[in-house]
Design an enzyme around this catalytic site. Structure first.
Site, PDB file in Angstrom:
ATOM      1  N   GLU A 115       0.981  -1.082  -0.118  1.00  0.00           N
ATOM      2  CA  GLU A 115      -0.163  -0.056   0.021  1.00  0.00           C
ATOM      3  C   GLU A 115       0.774   1.406  -0.107  1.00  0.00           C
ATOM      4  O   GLU A 115       1.326   1.637   1.124  1.00  0.00           O
ATOM      5  CB  GLU A 115      -1.137  -0.040   1.276  1.00  0.00           C
ATOM      6  N   ALA A 126      -4.059   8.610   6.512  1.00  0.00           N
ATOM      7  CA  ALA A 126      -3.025   8.690   7.567  1.00  0.00           C
ATOM      8  C   ALA A 126      -1.584   8.107   7.049  1.00  0.00           C
ATOM      9  O   ALA A 126      -0.728   8.035   7.739  1.00  0.00           O
ATOM     10  CB  ALA A 126      -3.336   7.569   8.400  1.00  0.00           C
ATOM     11  N   GLN A 127      -1.589   8.083   5.646  1.00  0.00           N
ATOM     12  CA  GLN A 127      -0.038   7.552   5.214  1.00  0.00           C
ATOM     13  C   GLN A 127       0.861   8.598   5.374  1.00  0.00           C
ATOM     14  O   GLN A 127       0.365  10.040   5.267  1.00  0.00           O
ATOM     15  CB  GLN A 127      -0.412   7.329   3.695  1.00  0.00           C
ATOM     16  N   HIS A 202     -10.110   0.177  -0.448  1.00  0.00           N
ATOM     17  CA  HIS A 202     -11.047   0.672   0.702  1.00  0.00           C
ATOM     18  C   HIS A 202     -12.038   1.666   0.125  1.00  0.00           C
ATOM     19  O   HIS A 202     -11.805   3.039   0.415  1.00  0.00           O
ATOM     20  CB  HIS A 202     -10.477   0.732   2.108  1.00  0.00           C
ATOM     21  N   ASN A 205     -13.249   5.327   1.289  1.00  0.00           N
ATOM     22  CA  ASN A 205     -12.040   6.154   2.050  1.00  0.00           C
ATOM     23  C   ASN A 205     -11.059   6.309   1.143  1.00  0.00           C
ATOM     24  O   ASN A 205     -10.442   5.432   0.418  1.00  0.00           O
ATOM     25  CB  ASN A 205     -11.922   5.124   3.131  1.00  0.00           C
ATOM     26  N   ASP A 234     -16.747  -2.283   8.968  1.00  0.00           N
ATOM     27  CA  ASP A 234     -16.960  -2.094  10.665  1.00  0.00           C
ATOM     28  C   ASP A 234     -18.167  -1.180  10.782  1.00  0.00           C
ATOM     29  O   ASP A 234     -18.338  -0.837  12.256  1.00  0.00           O
ATOM     30  CB  ASP A 234     -15.753  -1.323  11.250  1.00  0.00           C
ATOM     31  N   ASP A 260      -8.446  -3.776   7.123  1.00  0.00           N
ATOM     32  CA  ASP A 260      -7.504  -2.544   7.401  1.00  0.00           C
ATOM     33  C   ASP A 260      -7.087  -2.686   8.706  1.00  0.00           C
ATOM     34  O   ASP A 260      -6.938  -1.423   9.203  1.00  0.00           O
ATOM     35  CB  ASP A 260      -8.194  -1.468   6.707  1.00  0.00           C
ATOM     36  N   ALA A 297      -7.244   6.339  10.636  1.00  0.00           N
ATOM     37  CA  ALA A 297      -5.968   5.663  10.520  1.00  0.00           C
ATOM     38  C   ALA A 297      -5.845   4.123  10.251  1.00  0.00           C
ATOM     39  O   ALA A 297      -5.132   3.470  10.472  1.00  0.00           O
ATOM     40  CB  ALA A 297      -4.723   5.918  11.342  1.00  0.00           C
ATOM     41  N   GLY A 298      -7.193   3.669  10.277  1.00  0.00           N
ATOM     42  CA  GLY A 298      -7.383   2.044  10.216  1.00  0.00           C
ATOM     43  C   GLY A 298      -8.257   1.551  11.420  1.00  0.00           C
ATOM     44  O   GLY A 298      -9.109   2.461  11.857  1.00  0.00           O
TER      45      GLY A 298
END
Length: 370
Positions: A115, A126-127, A202, A205, A234, A260, A297-298
């Site tokens: 990724e 959040a990368q 995803h 997102n 989720d 994720d 961030a996941g």
């Protein structure tokens, strides 16, 4: 079996399903009664769990993850990197390759999901921005060499892949290109598909949102039914209605449920964690966010619970929900000749589910893990 539940018996030898019998035809070693037995779950996008992250490059942490993750029904997995500097990424993928070659127990490592770092700055999520890089075939070859060819799936922003060169190279060498963390327009996304992209990372997102005059990546995912697309189920990353809309558009064959998940999954609440070298915190809702911000961030989603959310809360048909974590990810990875189905000749990857979707037992290639 054949997209329906039937009272049957499965015979397993040497990690494979060798025969399927009518229920009661043979004396059973294990009889699970009315519990549902489904194919093992395949998670193609997961950064870690149990305190371990793929980028840590620690062999025992990776082995521990693989051995324990069947507790949520996962039998196949793509350890997923997060954008960081080249030396970190090379060590991360080399660690996965070493563990695969030296041996491990539990869920099968089906490859690596790479990724980034070829992402869009605006939709990086959040990368880590300092590590985002220009896509080049030459650099990717170095990562693939360090991985001993194990990179099977890559997330990139197609609009930043000049002349779609890396997309085409990956297509030629059997690496699935998934478009994500991207500001691509509908037209740019379509060009990405035309040049070999087969999936999206995803959906909803880390991408341009849907607008009726600017469909963007979300509109592409809905319009092009035959392209795969991951989705985090989720109920927090995407509204339940959005989950239902997505599965309605994609049908039973092209949605892919992912976790994720981060290192914080299966860990006690609280604690200090990092993603890509940046501090994150876990909220009461189970979401991870960059510390001090609202940037997601996941997740800490467990795959069996994702299945429950899809069926019981998002009202997605069971077949579509189950396919999205079994045969669909197997198809996108090209392992559907041995994974994702309960039939003679397939790997004996099986999950025994309670009525509340908790896992009673998981078999990884015929080995009981719980």
């Amino acid at each position: 079996m054949g997209s329906q539940f039937m009272p049957l018996q499965l015979e397993v030898k040497d990690g494979k399903i060798t025969r399927v019998y009518e229920y009661g035809e043979k004396e059973a070693d294990e009889d699970y009664g009315n519990k549902r037995i489904v194919p093992g779950f395949i998670d193609v996008h997961t950064h870690g769990a149990y305190g371990f992250d793929t980028n840590d490059a620690e062999p025992e942490g990776l082995r521990d993850w693989m051995k324990r993750i069947p507790e949520e029904g996962v039998t196949g997995i793509l350890p997923t990197t997060v954008t960081q500097m080249p030396d970190v990424l090379e060590k991360a993928v080399a660690n996965v390759a070493a563990v695969v070659e030296e041996g491990y127990e539990g869920a099968e490592i089906l490859g690596i999901h790479f990724e980034g770092p070829y992402l869009d700055m605006e939709y990086k999520g959040a990368q880590p921005p300092e590590a985002i890089a220009k896509a080049t075939v030459e650099q990717f070859k170095k990562y693939q060499e360090a991985a001993h060819g194990l990179i099977k799936y890559i997330t990139l922003a197609p609009e930043h892949d000049a002349d779609y060169a890396l997309t085409r190279y990956c297509k030629e060498t059997g690496v699935v290109v998934s478009m994500g963390h991207s500001s691509a327009t509908y037209e740019q996304a379509m060009m990405g598909i035309a040049n070999g992209a087969r999936s999206m990372t995803h959906v909803y997102n880390g991408m341009t949102p849907y607008h009726h005059r600017k469909p963007g990546l979300v509109g592409t995912a809905m319009r092009v039914r035959s392209i795969y697309g991951e989705i985090i189920c989720d109920g927090c990353h995407s509204h339940l209605a959005a989950l239902n809309n997505y599965y309605t558009a994609k049908g039973p064959d092209y949605a892919i449920m992912i976790s994720d998940s981060l290192r914080a999954k299966h860990c006690a609440p609280g604690g200090n964690y990092q993603l890509g070298g940046h501090d994150i915190e876990i909220g009461e809702d189970g979401l991870a966010r960059l510390k001090g911000t609202d940037t997601i961030a996941g997740s800490t989603l467990r795959m069996n619970r994702g299945l429950r959310i899809l069926v019981e809360e998002a009202m997605v048909p069971f077949e579509s929900a189950l396919n999205s974590c079994t045969i669909n990810p197997a198809r996108v990875l090209g392992v559907d000749d041995r994974k994702g189905c309960l039939a003679a000749g397939y790997d004996a990857d099986m999950v025994v589910l309670e009525d509340d979707y908790e896992v009673a037992q998981t078999y990884c290639r015929g080995v009981a893990m719980l």
